[in-house]
Design a protein around this motif. Structure first.
Motif, PDB file in Angstrom:
ATOM      1  N   ARG A  43      53.416  22.138  -3.067  1.00 44.36           N
ATOM      2  CA  ARG A  43      54.438  22.920  -4.023  1.00 44.36           C
ATOM      3  C   ARG A  43      55.820  22.987  -3.636  1.00 44.36           C
ATOM      4  O   ARG A  43      56.684  23.388  -4.191  1.00 44.36           O
ATOM      5  N   SER A  57      53.183  17.990 -13.983  1.00 47.07           N
ATOM      6  CA  SER A  57      52.089  18.338 -14.730  1.00 47.07           C
ATOM      7  C   SER A  57      50.707  17.297 -14.113  1.00 47.07           C
ATOM      8  O   SER A  57      51.188  16.534 -13.291  1.00 47.07           O
ATOM      9  N   GLU A  58      49.842  17.792 -14.628  1.00 42.52           N
ATOM     10  CA  GLU A  58      48.486  16.981 -14.350  1.00 42.52           C
ATOM     11  C   GLU A  58      48.624  15.526 -14.705  1.00 42.52           C
ATOM     12  O   GLU A  58      48.370  14.472 -13.632  1.00 42.52           O
ATOM     13  N   SER A  59      49.113  15.217 -15.672  1.00 42.75           N
ATOM     14  CA  SER A  59      49.127  13.827 -16.195  1.00 42.75           C
ATOM     15  C   SER A  59      50.132  13.247 -15.333  1.00 42.75           C
ATOM     16  O   SER A  59      50.072  11.886 -15.126  1.00 42.75           O
ATOM     17  N   TRP A 108      50.716  13.470 -12.068  1.00 39.92           N
ATOM     18  CA  TRP A 108      50.331  13.052 -10.764  1.00 39.92           C
ATOM     19  C   TRP A 108      49.124  11.664 -11.265  1.00 39.92           C
ATOM     20  O   TRP A 108      48.927  10.757 -10.289  1.00 39.92           O
ATOM     21  N   TYR A 109      48.305  12.067 -12.127  1.00 44.49           N
ATOM     22  CA  TYR A 109      47.481  11.089 -12.436  1.00 44.49           C
ATOM     23  C   TYR A 109      48.068   9.637 -12.844  1.00 44.49           C
ATOM     24  O   TYR A 109      47.676   8.566 -12.450  1.00 44.49           O
ATOM     25  N   TRP A 164      46.029  17.051  -1.161  1.00 48.21           N
ATOM     26  CA  TRP A 164      46.492  18.095  -2.202  1.00 48.21           C
ATOM     27  C   TRP A 164      46.669  19.327  -1.298  1.00 48.21           C
ATOM     28  O   TRP A 164      45.671  19.890  -0.853  1.00 48.21           O
ATOM     29  N   ASN A 169      45.317  25.253  -8.786  1.00 47.09           N
ATOM     30  CA  ASN A 169      44.888  24.189  -8.694  1.00 47.09           C
ATOM     31  C   ASN A 169      43.672  23.756  -9.476  1.00 47.09           C
ATOM     32  O   ASN A 169      43.492  22.725  -9.958  1.00 47.09           O
ATOM     33  N   TYR A 182      44.195  21.156 -12.395  1.00 49.10           N
ATOM     34  CA  TYR A 182      44.568  19.837 -11.556  1.00 49.10           C
ATOM     35  C   TYR A 182      43.161  18.986 -11.381  1.00 49.10           C
ATOM     36  O   TYR A 182      42.889  18.026 -11.591  1.00 49.10           O
ATOM     37  N   TYR A 232      41.142  18.144 -14.077  1.00 48.39           N
ATOM     38  CA  TYR A 232      41.610  16.988 -14.755  1.00 48.39           C
ATOM     39  C   TYR A 232      41.321  15.644 -13.816  1.00 48.39           C
ATOM     40  O   TYR A 232      41.032  14.399 -14.177  1.00 48.39           O
ATOM     41  N   PHE A 233      41.453  15.883 -12.406  1.00 50.72           N
ATOM     42  CA  PHE A 233      41.210  14.731 -11.593  1.00 50.72           C
ATOM     43  C   PHE A 233      39.702  14.425 -11.628  1.00 50.72           C
ATOM     44  O   PHE A 233      39.178  13.348 -11.638  1.00 50.72           O
ATOM     45  N   TYR A 272      53.859  22.039 -14.844  1.00 52.31           N
ATOM     46  CA  TYR A 272      52.998  23.357 -15.083  1.00 52.31           C
ATOM     47  C   TYR A 272      53.305  24.498 -13.854  1.00 52.31           C
ATOM     48  O   TYR A 272      53.202  23.999 -12.674  1.00 52.31           O
TER      49      TYR A 272
END
Length: 284
Positions: free
Chosen positions: A9, A17-19, A21-22, A41, A74, A77, A80-81, A265
């Motif tokens: 952070r 956002s999550e997307s 990082w993916y 992470w 967290n 995320y 999502y992962f 996010y």
């Protein structure tokens, strides 16, 4: 073999956002043959007051030298992962906090996530105010930490991260995964020489590397594909390499948020690190 990123952070603000990082992890993994997306992470950082600041709630419990956030930043995320097969090592900068307490707190909360692959201890920040030149991890400490981690899941590994081999446990090796986060190199060849020594010091264990520090940008920025060039050079020279992570401090230079993610996010009540002093570190 995992290819991916390091996320914290304080290393990137606002936090993507999550997307994002993916999508970035997918791009990095595509550059390394037969690799999965992996990341380090960060959920806890060391403050200048010696405490470890975790970015999730305490659930009513209190611990010496550990501070908690009001909200968990967290879970979304990690969910999502989970769905996308990303491998995650949860990282913490212990400060003066008890590392076994931190491991138990983190895994009690997050070990239900299939994406979790283990815990990463940033050794630089372990009792960093007490030891002027950083504390060496003892065999007894490493063994007890890994035993605790393994009690949650036998597949988990314990990553220990520093840039000096002498800060690692002298002889204990079971379940350990050694991460080098050195920086301030003069060139790729200089980096490879340094990292090769790291790999040779732990020949029977997996090793990993954090790359992409701004201090090295004068030379990595000259490559059309910095991550691909550096990661594949490391893998070719160091056979026990099992991960190469690009750091969050410069990741948007390679992957602009506007192109690879749509929103940021920020959870209500999320922990803020603006009051902490986070010294520059990691010189070779």
């Amino acid at each position: 073999m995992t290819a991916g990123f390091r996320a914290s952070r304080y290393g990137i603000d606002p936090f993507p956002s999550e997307s994002y990082w993916y999508n970035v992890g997918s791009q990095l993994s595509n550059k390394v043959e037969n690799s999965d997306i992996g990341c380090i992470w960060t959920v806890g950082v060391a403050g200048d007051d010696g405490k470890c600041y975790l970015n999730f709630p305490s659930d009513g419990l209190q611990y010496p030298d550990i501070s908690f956030s009001e909200e968990d930043v967290n879970e979304a995320y990690l969910d999502y992962f989970d769905e996308r097969g990303v491998l995650v090592w949860i990282s913490v900068e212990p400060g003066n906090a008890d590392v076994s307490d931190l491991i138990a707190i983190i895994l009690d909360r997050y070990s239900n996530h299939p994406c979790i692959a283990g815990i990463c201890i940033d050794v630089k920040w372990y009792k960093w105010q007490t030891y002027e030149n950083d504390k060496e991890i003892s065999d007894e400490e490493a063994e007890s930490w890994y035993a605790l981690i393994k009690s949650y899941n036998e597949t988990y590994t314990l990553q220990l991260k520093h840039w000096l081999t002498e800060k690692m446990p002298p002889t204990y090796r079971d379940g350990l995964y050694f991460i080098d986060d050195g920086q301030q190199f003069e060139s790729l060849d200089h980096m490879l020489d340094y990292f090769t020594n790291w790999g040779e010091n732990f020949p029977d264990n997996p090793v990993g590397f954090q790359i992409g520090y701004p201090a090295d940008k004068t030379w990595w920025d000259q490559y059309d594909d910095p991550y691909g060039v550096i990661a594949n050079a490391i893998i070719a020279d160091i056979p026990n390499t099992r991960s190469v992570c690009w750091v969050d401090f410069s990741i948007t230079a390679l992957f602009p948020v506007e192109e690879y993610g749509t929103t940021y996010y920020v959870a209500p009540g999320a922990v803020s690190y603006t009051h902490l002093t986070l010294p520059t570190k990691r010189i070779v």
